[in-house]
Design a protein around this motif. Structure first.
Motif, PDB file in Angstrom:
ATOM      1  N   SER A 102       0.817  -1.206   0.000  1.00 18.41           N
ATOM      2  CA  SER A 102       0.000   0.000   0.000  1.00 18.41           C
ATOM      3  C   SER A 102       0.860   1.270   0.000  1.00 18.41           C
ATOM      4  O   SER A 102       0.538   2.251  -0.676  1.00 18.41           O
ATOM      5  N   ALA A 103       1.979   1.241   0.719  1.00 19.25           N
ATOM      6  CA  ALA A 103       2.872   2.412   0.721  1.00 19.25           C
ATOM      7  C   ALA A 103       3.419   2.642  -0.692  1.00 19.25           C
ATOM      8  O   ALA A 103       3.540   3.780  -1.158  1.00 19.25           O
ATOM      9  N   THR A 104       3.741   1.542  -1.372  1.00 16.63           N
ATOM     10  CA  THR A 104       4.282   1.645  -2.725  1.00 16.63           C
ATOM     11  C   THR A 104       3.268   2.282  -3.666  1.00 16.63           C
ATOM     12  O   THR A 104       3.591   3.144  -4.476  1.00 16.63           O
ATOM     13  N   GLU A 105       2.027   1.880  -3.511  1.00 15.65           N
ATOM     14  CA  GLU A 105       0.991   2.431  -4.386  1.00 15.65           C
ATOM     15  C   GLU A 105       0.847   3.942  -4.185  1.00 15.65           C
ATOM     16  O   GLU A 105       0.770   4.705  -5.149  1.00 15.65           O
ATOM     17  N   THR A 106       0.845   4.354  -2.915  1.00 18.24           N
ATOM     18  CA  THR A 106       0.757   5.779  -2.618  1.00 18.24           C
ATOM     19  C   THR A 106       1.904   6.546  -3.259  1.00 18.24           C
ATOM     20  O   THR A 106       1.711   7.590  -3.890  1.00 18.24           O
ATOM     21  N   ASN A 107       3.106   6.002  -3.091  1.00 20.77           N
ATOM     22  CA  ASN A 107       4.285   6.693  -3.604  1.00 20.77           C
ATOM     23  C   ASN A 107       4.296   6.760  -5.129  1.00 20.77           C
ATOM     24  O   ASN A 107       4.701   7.762  -5.715  1.00 20.77           O
ATOM     25  N   ILE A 108       3.852   5.688  -5.757  1.00 26.93           N
ATOM     26  CA  ILE A 108       3.794   5.690  -7.224  1.00 26.93           C
ATOM     27  C   ILE A 108       2.827   6.759  -7.709  1.00 26.93           C
ATOM     28  O   ILE A 108       3.130   7.519  -8.629  1.00 26.93           O
ATOM     29  N   ASN A 109       1.672   6.833  -7.064  1.00 25.31           N
ATOM     30  CA  ASN A 109       0.695   7.835  -7.483  1.00 25.31           C
ATOM     31  C   ASN A 109       1.269   9.240  -7.383  1.00 25.31           C
ATOM     32  O   ASN A 109       1.046  10.081  -8.252  1.00 25.31           O
ATOM     33  N   ASN A 110       2.025   9.468  -6.331  1.00 25.70           N
ATOM     34  CA  ASN A 110       2.637  10.777  -6.156  1.00 25.70           C
ATOM     35  C   ASN A 110       3.698  11.040  -7.218  1.00 25.70           C
ATOM     36  O   ASN A 110       3.758  12.119  -7.817  1.00 25.70           O
ATOM     37  N   PHE A 111       4.532  10.037  -7.480  1.00 22.02           N
ATOM     38  CA  PHE A 111       5.581  10.184  -8.498  1.00 22.02           C
ATOM     39  C   PHE A 111       4.985  10.468  -9.875  1.00 22.02           C
ATOM     40  O   PHE A 111       5.463  11.306 -10.617  1.00 22.02           O
ATOM     41  N   ARG A 112       3.929   9.721 -10.191  1.00 22.55           N
ATOM     42  CA  ARG A 112       3.306   9.883 -11.504  1.00 22.55           C
ATOM     43  C   ARG A 112       2.771  11.296 -11.660  1.00 22.55           C
ATOM     44  O   ARG A 112       2.996  11.959 -12.666  1.00 22.55           O
ATOM     45  N   LYS A 113       2.105  11.760 -10.597  1.00 22.20           N
ATOM     46  CA  LYS A 113       1.511  13.095 -10.629  1.00 22.20           C
ATOM     47  C   LYS A 113       2.607  14.156 -10.831  1.00 22.20           C
ATOM     48  O   LYS A 113       2.465  15.075 -11.621  1.00 22.20           O
ATOM     49  N   GLN A 114       3.707  13.971 -10.114  1.00 22.75           N
ATOM     50  CA  GLN A 114       4.781  14.955 -10.207  1.00 22.75           C
ATOM     51  C   GLN A 114       5.466  14.910 -11.567  1.00 22.75           C
ATOM     52  O   GLN A 114       5.827  15.944 -12.123  1.00 22.75           O
ATOM     53  N   ALA A 115       5.644  13.702 -12.102  1.00 24.91           N
ATOM     54  CA  ALA A 115       6.275  13.589 -13.422  1.00 24.91           C
ATOM     55  C   ALA A 115       5.399  14.263 -14.476  1.00 24.91           C
ATOM     56  O   ALA A 115       5.894  14.914 -15.393  1.00 24.91           O
ATOM     57  N   LYS A 116       4.085  14.129 -14.310  1.00 21.81           N
ATOM     58  CA  LYS A 116       3.179  14.780 -15.258  1.00 21.81           C
ATOM     59  C   LYS A 116       3.259  16.299 -15.123  1.00 21.81           C
ATOM     60  O   LYS A 116       3.142  17.024 -16.101  1.00 21.81           O
ATOM     61  N   ARG A 117       3.473  16.740 -13.888  1.00 17.24           N
ATOM     62  CA  ARG A 117       3.576  18.188 -13.649  1.00 17.24           C
ATOM     63  C   ARG A 117       4.817  18.781 -14.313  1.00 17.24           C
ATOM     64  O   ARG A 117       4.932  19.979 -14.504  1.00 17.24           O
ATOM     65  N   LEU A 118       5.780  17.931 -14.650  1.00 18.51           N
ATOM     66  CA  LEU A 118       6.976  18.421 -15.332  1.00 18.51           C
ATOM     67  C   LEU A 118       6.845  18.360 -16.853  1.00 18.51           C
ATOM     68  O   LEU A 118       7.740  18.761 -17.576  1.00 18.51           O
ATOM     69  N   GLY A 119       5.708  17.873 -17.302  1.00 16.71           N
ATOM     70  CA  GLY A 119       5.443  17.901 -18.741  1.00 16.71           C
ATOM     71  C   GLY A 119       6.234  16.886 -19.540  1.00 16.71           C
ATOM     72  O   GLY A 119       6.552  17.113 -20.703  1.00 16.71           O
ATOM     73  N   TYR A 120       6.561  15.761 -18.928  1.00 18.41           N
ATOM     74  CA  TYR A 120       7.370  14.783 -19.644  1.00 18.41           C
ATOM     75  C   TYR A 120       6.591  14.060 -20.728  1.00 18.41           C
ATOM     76  O   TYR A 120       5.431  13.691 -20.542  1.00 18.41           O
ATOM     77  N   ALA A 121       7.279  13.833 -21.829  1.00 17.63           N
ATOM     78  CA  ALA A 121       6.676  13.183 -23.001  1.00 17.63           C
ATOM     79  C   ALA A 121       6.763  11.669 -22.842  1.00 17.63           C
ATOM     80  O   ALA A 121       7.520  10.991 -23.531  1.00 17.63           O
ATOM     81  N   ILE A 122       5.994  11.165 -21.909  1.00 11.83           N
ATOM     82  CA  ILE A 122       6.056   9.748 -21.568  1.00 11.83           C
ATOM     83  C   ILE A 122       4.869   9.008 -22.185  1.00 11.83           C
ATOM     84  O   ILE A 122       3.760   9.540 -22.225  1.00 11.83           O
ATOM     85  N   ASP A 123       5.132   7.789 -22.638  1.00 15.74           N
ATOM     86  CA  ASP A 123       4.052   6.919 -23.101  1.00 15.74           C
ATOM     87  C   ASP A 123       3.478   6.227 -21.860  1.00 15.74           C
ATOM     88  O   ASP A 123       3.942   5.174 -21.439  1.00 15.74           O
ATOM     89  N   TRP A 124       2.471   6.867 -21.277  1.00 19.24           N
ATOM     90  CA  TRP A 124       1.976   6.418 -19.961  1.00 19.24           C
ATOM     91  C   TRP A 124       1.281   5.067 -20.010  1.00 19.24           C
ATOM     92  O   TRP A 124       1.006   4.470 -18.973  1.00 19.24           O
ATOM     93  N   ASP A 125       0.975   4.586 -21.184  1.00 18.48           N
ATOM     94  CA  ASP A 125       0.322   3.279 -21.263  1.00 18.48           C
ATOM     95  C   ASP A 125       1.308   2.139 -21.057  1.00 18.48           C
ATOM     96  O   ASP A 125       0.922   0.976 -21.097  1.00 18.48           O
ATOM     97  N   ARG A 126       2.581   2.468 -20.853  1.00 16.83           N
ATOM     98  CA  ARG A 126       3.585   1.419 -20.703  1.00 16.83           C
ATOM     99  C   ARG A 126       4.207   1.375 -19.313  1.00 16.83           C
ATOM    100  O   ARG A 126       5.273   0.806 -19.127  1.00 16.83           O
ATOM    101  N   GLU A 127       3.533   2.016 -18.357  1.00 15.11           N
ATOM    102  CA  GLU A 127       4.081   2.035 -17.008  1.00 15.11           C
ATOM    103  C   GLU A 127       4.310   0.625 -16.466  1.00 15.11           C
ATOM    104  O   GLU A 127       3.446  -0.244 -16.606  1.00 15.11           O
ATOM    105  N   ILE A 128       5.455   0.415 -15.820  1.00 17.62           N
ATOM    106  CA  ILE A 128       5.673  -0.868 -15.147  1.00 17.62           C
ATOM    107  C   ILE A 128       6.089  -0.640 -13.687  1.00 17.62           C
ATOM    108  O   ILE A 128       6.545   0.446 -13.325  1.00 17.62           O
ATOM    109  N   ASN A 129       5.928  -1.677 -12.896  1.00 14.52           N
ATOM    110  CA  ASN A 129       6.196  -1.603 -11.464  1.00 14.52           C
ATOM    111  C   ASN A 129       6.712  -2.989 -11.063  1.00 14.52           C
ATOM    112  O   ASN A 129       6.007  -3.977 -11.172  1.00 14.52           O
TER     113      ASN A 129
END
Length: 794
Positions: A102-129
């Motif tokens: 559960s801690a990992t899930e929280t942290n991933i959500n935060n990381f994803r949100k922040q990476a999006k806030r930086l405007g990165y040109a990421i293919d988000w459909d390929r996220e892995i964990n």
RNA sequence: GCCCGAGUGGCGGAAUUGGUAUACGCGUUCGACUUAAAAUCGAAUGGAAUCUUCCAUAUGGGUUCAAGUCCCAUCUCGGGCACCA
């Protein structure tokens, strides 16, 4: 005119990108005819603290390149993922009771949100964990392939053990005798552990390093880590016993000078060599040596040791020589035993001095070598060496090995410093090793159709000194039936580095339910063209190469090196030049920089401008302001119609396009930004026409994508990367530098088409008053067309 | 100890193949705008002499028409390895 408001325009473009997914890698026909480019950063461990400025540097480098290639109409794969297994989540769970899942899930959500806030040109459909069962299913599959081929095996030996984290560690994870995670001193513990046989690929890993487009520093580190050395293995007969001792030496030429043998304390034959008289002393020594920590060994290099009571026969001289044991001989290298040649080896010399053993000189150094020390380790001519007297050391190395081989008491041998990769961890939060044991303790693979072996939920995550992970507490989970036989599961988990040894291939088909990676997709996308990171010079970057070679051998990968080009960037330090750390209170939070009003574009561009990518850099808040001013000027140039006026800047524009393009190709991001700053400064003076602004926006887009997109929208332009025209790179006139004896004395202007007219240029130069003053009597002139330079020798 | 890197203004740095040393940014100073400040715009900015010259790329030597760049030695800093026979 509206003012530059980064927060507003960034929100606008980010929501557009979220909806339209313009960064999806093209698959099938869509990608036809395009050059594929596969870029990735070393995926992050998503900590609770969120992104730090180092992540931003890492991700922005990849982003600038991603956008650069995308704008050139390449088919770009730029995925993103999370390396989520590891100690921090588990320690957090022990402390708070919050499950790592559960801690990992929280942290991933935060990381994803922040990476999006930086405007990165990421293919988000390929996220892995890596801690997702759909991912570690295939990590376990990889393990089983290695197990099937005997490259994952168990061995009982002394291993590094961290008494705080209660787990064994790989050699690469012990730093200066301490645990790389908690910093506590490590101990040695004898345990049965799992290993990957990376040494099977030692030669290939070494030989192919030179062909890689990687920084020299990393290549050298890997070479040193592998540490290949050539020498010989020699058998020494033990006197009065049916026993012999094998030693490894790189200096078989010094065999006649071997006056004693030394065995590592852990050497299995020590037991057989002791006598009634020496037994207790030897046993005491072994006990203390094993207990000694690495730190103690490093601090105190004073030689210690004991005589075993036995003698060996030097096969060259037929003489009896004593057999000793000492902890300066390492069990893990060579044979764990050496022939000591004190006259020609520093360590043996020290040992001989301390215990008053014979020192016999067998090499005469040539007279021109100044070296008065009693122990000479260089080359020379053999003496006291029977029929080899007079032979030089290099030839003797061959000759003596040839003689040993003919006598069947020795042979050529290559050894490596690199050891097999210890992968067992006695921790809960890792990928379970897919193995079960039968009644006799024999390991069996969990059948592939029973994968994944999912991590069981437990109440107590705490490891203990039993040498088993917290998984051992999941009693029901431990039981498993294979082929009708009841077995007990392995409770060790895999080193996190195993999970990251193949993720670059998972990215090509991250949702494949039937394979670790899809055959077609891997053939199209892999190997990774550019990989960007700041750490793991030997560990991760060696492991990925190892797995690549293994899976190539198994027919799963059509290439033998996983990463074509590696960009290894420096760290970002605090303004005071020190490492950022919470305890020092000098941490710069990238999200604060954005939210203070600078925006993501300024943050990104600043981190690219901060200095050469391979060097460490110190954060400078004032320089952030300078970059913000620059972006503001870009905005003003584009949106303030009073400044934009008709001008003819075609040469300036083409030169700028060429320079920025070249700089991006050589990853010189700081100078690319500087070039754009110069361009804007010039346009402010000269005025700008629409084409100038379109070029500016396109060139700026990799660094400041939101602002550039806003500009391109206003200019009604696409973002296709501009191409310069050679014919516009030349001004009408050219400045010729005139030197006298290498010193600048004048500058003369000529028409560009007169560039080949050396005679005229020379005449013009010699007419110049200042030149006359210094070169009244010119001897000769040297004209360098390429440099627009004329040097007069006077 | 061994193996790599690096050393350029007040600061971060540029100089890509031996060819104008100090691009770009920060800081500082002056000026414009303003009642004022901020913001913005413009100018200057290695040192010394003072009007075109001398000295400066860690230090000392060398090669060259020409050296920050190449070679030798020394110093300093950073990184890696560290009893690997």
């Amino acid at each position: 005119m509206e003012r530059y408001d980064p927060l507003k325009i960034e929100a606008k473009w980010q929501s557009k990108w979220e909806k339209e997914k313009p960064f999806k890698a093209l698959e099938g026909k869509e990608g036809d005819g395009r050059q594929k480019v596969y870029l990735a950063e070393m995926f992050p461990y998503p900590s609770g603290a969120g992104l730090h400025v180092g992540h931003v540097r890492n991700f922005t480098i990849v982003d600038v390149l991603t956008r650069f290639y995308t704008q050139q109409k390449c088919n770009v794969l730029r995925p993103f993922g999370y390396d989520t297994f590891g100690l921090p989540a588990e320690n957090y769970a022990i402390k708070t009771g919050v499950s790592p899942q559960s801690a990992t899930e929280t942290n991933i959500n935060n990381f994803r949100k922040q990476a999006k806030r930086l405007g990165y040109a990421i293919d988000w459909d390929r996220e892995i964990n890596t801690s997702d069962p759909d991912y570690y299913h295939w990590t376990q599959w990889c393990f089983l392939q290695l197990f099937k081929k005997g490259l994952a095996y168990q061995k009982e030996s002394y291993q590094w053990w961290c008494p705080v984290d209660k787990t064994v560690l790989a050699n690469e994870q012990v730093e200066g005798g301490c645990c790389w995670r908690c910093g506590h001193e490590v101990e040695k513990k004898k345990m049965k552990q799992w290993f990957f046989k990376i040494t099977a690929y030692a030669d290939e890993l070494l030989d192919e390093i030179d062909s890689l487009d990687w920084p020299e520093k990393i290549k050298t580190m890997q070479k040193n880590w592998i540490g290949r050395s050539e020498g010989a293995e020699i058998d020494f007969e033990v006197k009065d016993k049916k026993e012999n001792i094998k030693v490894f030496t790189t200096r078989p030429d010094t065999l006649f000078g071997a006056t004693f043998l030394v065995l590592a304390p852990e050497h299995p034959k020590v037991k057989k060599l002791v006598t009634e008289k020496t037994k207790s002393e030897v046993e005491d020594y072994i006990k203390t040596a094993v207990k000694k920590s690495e730190i103690e060994r490093q601090e105190n290099k004073e030689k210690t040791g004991v005589f075993t009571g036995s003698y060996a026969i030097n096969p060259a001289t037929g003489e009896e020589i004593p057999i000793w044991i000492s902890d300066y001989v390492l069990m893990g290298y060579g044979e764990g035993a050496i022939m000591a040649v004190p006259a020609h080896d520093e360590r043996d010399f020290e040992f001989a001095k301390k215990f008053d053993l014979e020192v016999r000189k067998v090499i005469e150094k040539s007279e021109n070598i100044e070296d008065d020390s009693l122990c000479y380790c260089g080359e020379g001519e053999l003496i006291n060496s029977g029929k080899f007297n007079g032979v030089n050391t290099a030839d003797a190395r061959e000759g003596i090995v040839f003689w040993l081989e003919s006598q069947k008491i020795g042979k050529k041998r290559v050894t490596y410093k690199m050891r097999d990769w210890l992968i067992s961890r006695q921790r809960y939060w890792g990928c379970p090793i897919p193995i079960a044991y039968d009644k006799n303790g024999k390991p069996h693979a969990i059948p592939e159709d029973q994968l994944p072996v999912v991590i069981p939920e437990v109440e107590d995550y705490k490891p203990d000194d039993s040498g088993r992970s917290a998984l051992a507490k999941a009693k029901d989970w431990l039981k498993v039936t294979i082929d009708g036989e009841e077995m007990t599961r392995e409770t060790d988990t895999l080193d996190g580095y195993a999970c990251s040894s193949w993720y670059l291939w998972r990215y090509v088909s991250p949702h494949d339910k039937k394979h670790a990676w899809d055959e077609k997709a891997i053939k199209y996308w892999a190997p990774t063209d550019i990989y960007v990171g700041a750490d793991h010079a030997v560990a991760h970057l060696l492991y990925v190469r190892f797995w690549c070679k293994f899976f190539a051998d198994e027919g799963f990968l059509p290439f033998r090196e996983p990463i074509k080009k590696l960009i290894y960037h420096g760290y970002i330090n605090a303004p005071d030049g020190k490492k950022m750390s919470k305890s020092k209170g000098n941490v710069i939070d990238p999200l604060d920089v954005i939210n203070d009003g600078y925006g993501a574009d300024t943050l990104r561009t600043y981190e690219m401008f901060i200095g050469p990518i391979e060097l460490d850099a110190a954060w400078n808040p004032r320089s952030v302001g300078g970059v913000y001013r620059f972006l503001n000027r870009c905005w003003t140039l584009c949106f303030d119609t009073e400044i934009s006026k008709k001008a003819n800047n075609i040469v300036l524009r083409n030169k700028t396009i060429k320079k920025v393009t070249d700089d991006l190709h050589r990853c010189s991001f700081n100078t690319a930004v500087a070039t754009l700053m110069e361009y804007v400064n010039e346009l402010y003076k000269l005025g700008a026409e629409k084409d100038d602004l379109v070029a500016l926006a396109k060139l700026l887009k990799p660094f400041a994508p939101h602002l550039a997109s806003e500009m391109l929208e206003k200019l009604d332009s696409d973002d296709e990367w501009p191409i310069w025209d050679e014919k516009y790179l030349k001004d009408e006139t050219i400045e010729i530098i005139v030197q006298v004896n290498g010193k600048l004395r004048a500058k003369i202007s000529i028409n560009t088409d007169e560039i080949d007219n050396e005679e005229k240029i020379t005449a013009l130069a010699l007419e110049n008053e200042n030149v006359k003053k210094f070169a009244g009597n010119p001897k000769k002139t040297i004209y360098v067309k390429k440099a627009h330079l004329l040097n007069i020798v006077a």
